[in-house]
Structure formats: C-alpha cells, structure tokens
Design an enzyme around this catalytic site. Structure first.
Site, PDB file in Angstrom:
ATOM      1  N   ASN A  13      12.067  93.074  34.736  1.00  0.00           N
ATOM      2  CA  ASN A  13      13.158  94.753  34.682  1.00  0.00           C
ATOM      3  C   ASN A  13      13.124  95.752  36.775  1.00  0.00           C
ATOM      4  O   ASN A  13      12.104  95.685  37.302  1.00  0.00           O
ATOM      5  CB  ASN A  13      11.918  95.882  33.904  1.00  0.00           C
ATOM      6  CG  ASN A  13      12.176  95.385  31.890  1.00  0.00           C
ATOM      7  OD1 ASN A  13      12.958  94.287  32.415  1.00  0.00           O
ATOM      8  ND2 ASN A  13      11.200  95.807  31.694  1.00  0.00           N
ATOM      9  N   ILE A  14      14.012  96.009  36.603  1.00  0.00           N
ATOM     10  CA  ILE A  14      14.375  97.152  37.893  1.00  0.00           C
ATOM     11  C   ILE A  14      14.976  98.068  36.540  1.00  0.00           C
ATOM     12  O   ILE A  14      16.313  98.427  36.154  1.00  0.00           O
ATOM     13  CB  ILE A  14      15.570  96.595  38.358  1.00  0.00           C
ATOM     14  CG1 ILE A  14      15.637  94.781  39.083  1.00  0.00           C
ATOM     15  CG2 ILE A  14      16.263  97.609  39.194  1.00  0.00           C
ATOM     16  CD1 ILE A  14      16.599  94.227  39.255  1.00  0.00           C
ATOM     17  N   GLU A  15      13.998  99.194  37.320  1.00  0.00           N
ATOM     18  CA  GLU A  15      14.576 100.311  36.640  1.00  0.00           C
ATOM     19  C   GLU A  15      14.935 100.965  37.164  1.00  0.00           C
ATOM     20  O   GLU A  15      15.506 101.252  38.643  1.00  0.00           O
ATOM     21  CB  GLU A  15      12.787 101.000  35.967  1.00  0.00           C
ATOM     22  CG  GLU A  15      11.421 100.876  35.477  1.00  0.00           C
ATOM     23  CD  GLU A  15      12.078 100.403  33.841  1.00  0.00           C
ATOM     24  OE1 GLU A  15      13.198 100.860  33.382  1.00  0.00           O
ATOM     25  OE2 GLU A  15      11.823  98.939  33.035  1.00  0.00           O
ATOM     26  N   CYS A  24      17.253  95.313  32.585  1.00  0.00           N
ATOM     27  CA  CYS A  24      16.155  94.068  31.979  1.00  0.00           C
ATOM     28  C   CYS A  24      15.837  93.292  32.742  1.00  0.00           C
ATOM     29  O   CYS A  24      16.938  92.462  33.535  1.00  0.00           O
ATOM     30  CB  CYS A  24      16.625  93.785  30.607  1.00  0.00           C
ATOM     31  SG  CYS A  24      16.895  95.437  29.214  1.00  0.00           S
ATOM     32  N   GLU A  26      15.324  89.698  31.412  1.00  0.00           N
ATOM     33  CA  GLU A  26      15.900  88.918  30.574  1.00  0.00           C
ATOM     34  C   GLU A  26      17.393  87.963  31.542  1.00  0.00           C
ATOM     35  O   GLU A  26      17.878  87.391  31.786  1.00  0.00           O
ATOM     36  CB  GLU A  26      16.486  89.546  29.323  1.00  0.00           C
ATOM     37  CG  GLU A  26      15.411  89.032  28.440  1.00  0.00           C
ATOM     38  CD  GLU A  26      14.097  90.466  28.264  1.00  0.00           C
ATOM     39  OE1 GLU A  26      14.988  91.480  28.994  1.00  0.00           O
ATOM     40  OE2 GLU A  26      13.894  91.090  27.233  1.00  0.00           O
ATOM     41  N   CYS A  58      20.324  92.684  26.120  1.00  0.00           N
ATOM     42  CA  CYS A  58      20.058  91.246  25.879  1.00  0.00           C
ATOM     43  C   CYS A  58      19.651  90.198  25.035  1.00  0.00           C
ATOM     44  O   CYS A  58      20.077  89.048  25.386  1.00  0.00           O
ATOM     45  CB  CYS A  58      18.482  91.305  26.909  1.00  0.00           C
ATOM     46  SG  CYS A  58      18.439  91.636  28.486  1.00  0.00           S
TER      47      CYS A  58
HETATM   48 ZN   LIG Z   1      17.590  94.223  27.373  1.00  0.00          ZN
END
Ligand SMILES: [Zn+2]
Length: 101
Positions: A13-15, A24, A26, A58
């Site tokens: 995840n890259i917030e 996300c 995925e 996703c």
């Molecule tokens: Zn997602």
C-alpha cells in the site's frame, strides 16, 4: 500475485494524506506484473495484520487480469489465519474486458 508466467509479483500500500490518491498493494502488484509484460493472474495472496479483503476497486481491477475462479488467499497476522476464497466470491456477477467490446 502469481502470474501465468510462474512469477510472483508483490505490492505494498502507498498511503497518501489525500485518501483518494492512495494506491493499494493489489493494484501496485498488478503494475509490477504488467510492467514485466504479463497480463494474466492465476492466484492472489493478500497478507495483512488483520485479514481484510481487497477493496472494491481492487476486486474489479483484479478481475480485468484474472478469471473469476482464481484462488484468493487471505492471510491474517494476528490472529494468524489463512482463508481461501475466490475472486468470484469477492466480486459476484463481475464483468471483464470481453463485455466492453
Ligand atoms: Zn484496493
């Protein structure tokens, strides 16, 4: 995720402070896979600290690169659990790119 070429592609995840810009894990992994020239997912494993499922966005993106019956493994760290489901169970009545022509 496991691609048709037998390679495993990973993502994280890259917030982002602006939530809508978060990417996300995925979709990040799909980007890695497509960048390597692959277009077909054969299995997915999602490992999280609490066993959550992929988000709705996703699920649809996964469906564009996978048949509905692929296994999706949901792995929780605490408590440690492993649950198998399928893309069809996560996204019933989905559509794919063949229906957009
Ligand atoms: Zn997602």
């Amino acid at each position: 995720m496991l691609a048709a070429d037998g390679q495993i592609y990973t993502g994280v995840n890259i917030e982002n402070a602006s939530y809508g810009l978060t990417v996300c894990a995925e979709r990040n992994a799909i980007g890695q896979m497509v960048g390597a020239g692959q277009q077909q997912i054969t299995a997915v494993a999602v490992a999280t600290n609490n066993g959550v499922t992929p988000c709705g966005a996703c699920r649809q993106v996964l469906r564009e690169f996978a048949s509905a019956d692929i296994p999706v493994w949901l792995i929780s760290e605490d408590p440690y659990t492993v649950r198998q489901t399928s893309l069809h169970q996560l996204l019933p009545d989905s559509f794919d790119q063949t229906q957009l022509q």
